[in-house]
Design a protein around this motif. Sequence first.
Motif, mmCIF file in Angstrom:
data_model
loop_
_atom_site.group_PDB
_atom_site.id
_atom_site.type_symbol
_atom_site.label_atom_id
_atom_site.label_comp_id
_atom_site.label_asym_id
_atom_site.label_seq_id
_atom_site.Cartn_x
_atom_site.Cartn_y
_atom_site.Cartn_z
ATOM 1 N N LEU A 1 0.826 -1.211 0.000
ATOM 2 C CA LEU A 1 0.000 0.000 0.000
ATOM 3 C C LEU A 1 0.858 1.258 0.000
ATOM 4 O O LEU A 1 0.626 2.179 -0.787
ATOM 5 C CB LEU A 1 -0.919 -0.011 1.227
ATOM 6 N N ALA A 2 1.864 1.288 0.878
ATOM 7 C CA ALA A 2 2.729 2.467 0.964
ATOM 8 C C ALA A 2 3.476 2.704 -0.342
ATOM 9 O O ALA A 2 3.771 3.853 -0.695
ATOM 10 C CB ALA A 2 3.729 2.284 2.112
ATOM 11 N N SER A 3 3.757 1.627 -1.064
ATOM 12 C CA SER A 3 4.552 1.732 -2.286
ATOM 13 C C SER A 3 3.715 2.005 -3.528
ATOM 14 O O SER A 3 4.250 2.423 -4.551
ATOM 15 C CB SER A 3 5.346 0.430 -2.482
ATOM 16 N N SER A 4 2.394 1.799 -3.461
ATOM 17 C CA SER A 4 1.582 1.858 -4.676
ATOM 18 C C SER A 4 0.394 2.807 -4.588
ATOM 19 O O SER A 4 -0.569 2.677 -5.347
ATOM 20 C CB SER A 4 1.086 0.451 -5.025
ATOM 21 N N LEU A 5 0.431 3.768 -3.680
ATOM 22 C CA LEU A 5 -0.673 4.716 -3.541
ATOM 23 C C LEU A 5 -0.928 5.485 -4.838
ATOM 24 O O LEU A 5 -2.079 5.726 -5.223
ATOM 25 C CB LEU A 5 -0.387 5.704 -2.396
ATOM 26 N N LYS B 1 -4.587 5.086 -7.428
ATOM 27 C CA LYS B 1 -5.528 6.206 -7.491
ATOM 28 C C LYS B 1 -6.559 5.973 -8.596
ATOM 29 O O LYS B 1 -6.229 5.757 -9.746
ATOM 30 C CB LYS B 1 -4.768 7.515 -7.766
ATOM 31 N N GLY B 2 -7.827 5.988 -8.219
ATOM 32 C CA GLY B 2 -8.907 5.769 -9.171
ATOM 33 C C GLY B 2 -9.327 4.320 -9.308
ATOM 34 O O GLY B 2 -10.274 4.005 -10.046
ATOM 35 N N TYR B 3 -8.657 3.401 -8.584
ATOM 36 C CA TYR B 3 -8.950 1.972 -8.720
ATOM 37 C C TYR B 3 -9.491 1.341 -7.428
ATOM 38 O O TYR B 3 -9.701 0.134 -7.382
ATOM 39 C CB TYR B 3 -7.687 1.208 -9.146
ATOM 40 N N TRP B 4 -9.704 2.154 -6.409
ATOM 41 C CA TRP B 4 -10.111 1.603 -5.118
ATOM 42 C C TRP B 4 -11.484 0.945 -5.173
ATOM 43 O O TRP B 4 -11.700 -0.099 -4.550
ATOM 44 C CB TRP B 4 -10.099 2.696 -4.052
ATOM 45 N N PRO C 1 -3.814 -1.630 -15.854
ATOM 46 C CA PRO C 1 -2.401 -1.962 -16.097
ATOM 47 C C PRO C 1 -1.927 -3.039 -15.127
ATOM 48 O O PRO C 1 -2.422 -3.134 -14.004
ATOM 49 C CB PRO C 1 -1.685 -0.623 -15.840
ATOM 50 N N PHE C 2 -0.941 -3.833 -15.570
ATOM 51 C CA PHE C 2 -0.484 -4.959 -14.760
ATOM 52 C C PHE C 2 0.040 -4.510 -13.403
ATOM 53 O O PHE C 2 -0.191 -5.190 -12.392
ATOM 54 C CB PHE C 2 0.610 -5.741 -15.488
ATOM 55 N N VAL C 3 0.719 -3.368 -13.332
ATOM 56 C CA VAL C 3 1.268 -2.914 -12.055
ATOM 57 C C VAL C 3 0.140 -2.626 -11.072
ATOM 58 O O VAL C 3 0.276 -2.835 -9.857
ATOM 59 C CB VAL C 3 2.178 -1.674 -12.253
ATOM 60 N N VAL C 4 -1.020 -2.181 -11.569
ATOM 61 C CA VAL C 4 -2.182 -1.925 -10.713
ATOM 62 C C VAL C 4 -2.793 -3.253 -10.265
ATOM 63 O O VAL C 4 -3.147 -3.433 -9.095
ATOM 64 C CB VAL C 4 -3.233 -1.067 -11.453
ATOM 65 N N ILE C 5 -2.933 -4.183 -11.204
ATOM 66 C CA ILE C 5 -3.485 -5.507 -10.875
ATOM 67 C C ILE C 5 -2.618 -6.188 -9.814
ATOM 68 O O ILE C 5 -3.128 -6.794 -8.864
ATOM 69 C CB ILE C 5 -3.576 -6.389 -12.142
ATOM 70 N N ASN C 6 -1.313 -6.080 -9.960
ATOM 71 C CA ASN C 6 -0.404 -6.696 -9.000
ATOM 72 C C ASN C 6 -0.533 -6.049 -7.628
ATOM 73 O O ASN C 6 -0.476 -6.732 -6.598
ATOM 74 C CB ASN C 6 1.043 -6.591 -9.492
ATOM 75 N N ALA C 7 -0.732 -4.731 -7.610
ATOM 76 C CA ALA C 7 -0.931 -4.032 -6.333
ATOM 77 C C ALA C 7 -2.244 -4.470 -5.692
ATOM 78 O O ALA C 7 -2.306 -4.713 -4.478
ATOM 79 C CB ALA C 7 -0.920 -2.523 -6.560
ATOM 80 N N MET C 8 -3.305 -4.581 -6.498
ATOM 81 C CA MET C 8 -4.594 -5.049 -5.975
ATOM 82 C C MET C 8 -4.466 -6.450 -5.410
ATOM 83 O O MET C 8 -5.030 -6.781 -4.369
ATOM 84 C CB MET C 8 -5.664 -5.009 -7.077
ATOM 85 N N LYS C 9 -3.699 -7.298 -6.119
ATOM 86 C CA LYS C 9 -3.473 -8.661 -5.638
ATOM 87 C C LYS C 9 -2.846 -8.652 -4.256
ATOM 88 O O LYS C 9 -3.271 -9.385 -3.351
ATOM 89 C CB LYS C 9 -2.583 -9.407 -6.647
ATOM 90 N N GLY D 1 9.581 -4.619 -2.940
ATOM 91 C CA GLY D 1 9.179 -5.543 -3.993
ATOM 92 C C GLY D 1 8.197 -4.914 -4.962
ATOM 93 O O GLY D 1 8.289 -5.119 -6.180
ATOM 94 N N GLN D 2 7.251 -4.128 -4.434
ATOM 95 C CA GLN D 2 6.282 -3.459 -5.298
ATOM 96 C C GLN D 2 6.961 -2.407 -6.174
ATOM 97 O O GLN D 2 6.536 -2.162 -7.308
ATOM 98 C CB GLN D 2 5.188 -2.813 -4.445
#
Length: 246
Positions: free
Chosen positions: A56-60, A64-67, A165-173, A213-214
């Motif tokens: 979360l801290a790394s991908s705020l 944004k816009g995907y919560w 985008p994949f980076v967002v999907i990975n953060a959601m995961k 890692g993120q």
Amino acid sequence: MLFIYLLTIGFLAGIVAAIASMASLVSYPGLLVALDPVTANMTNTAALVATGFGTLASSLKEMKGYWQEMARYAFFQLTGAVIGGYLLLMFPGKVFEKLVPFMVLFSGALLLLSGRKQAEKKPMTSVKKILNYLGLFIAGIYAGYFGAASGVLTLIFLTALSDSPFVVINAMKGLIGALANFVALMIFIWHGRINWGVAFPLAIGLFFGGYFGQKMIKYLKPAWVRWITAFFSVLLAIYLGYSAYK
């Protein structure tokens, strides 16, 4: 020395969690040095919650816009996690040990197959969408039962459902996985057995590992992540299979 050992294990596991959805490849075997398999799993689940805070801290910025989208996916997985947590308490440890290697191997294979399908992604029918949401629910059951490789399953279904985008999907995961671990943790606190002296230093390492890692995932291609994850899946399945059937 034990504190430093757990910090190091946690940091490495957090990085592996973000890149390959396989934190337990590092953290779970590390805990088996001192704990029985079921207690190690519950303690590992407790500590893994910290990985989500690091993500979360790394991908705020990326989130944004995907919560709202993430909340929809999280509902299905968290519902499953409640069931999975209770299943772990109900079934004997030996049953747990013998099932897990096959679950991990199956997850890695599914991830590679999903990667091939995504190369020719077509509009999703209502039936397929329902099946993928059901998949998130099942991944939640698995996450509550055993954390290792649950992120692999989550990544498969999120990739199918989301056009982000994949980076967002990975953060959601990572965030959804941490929430699922938190739900299971609440169950384990009241009914299970968690070694908090082990969980806390492991959690500190997982937080920082998840954060860095993120950051690293932004520089890797999605195909690389799938192959790295599948490779780690095989390693973890072999290790757990050897431990369960030796």
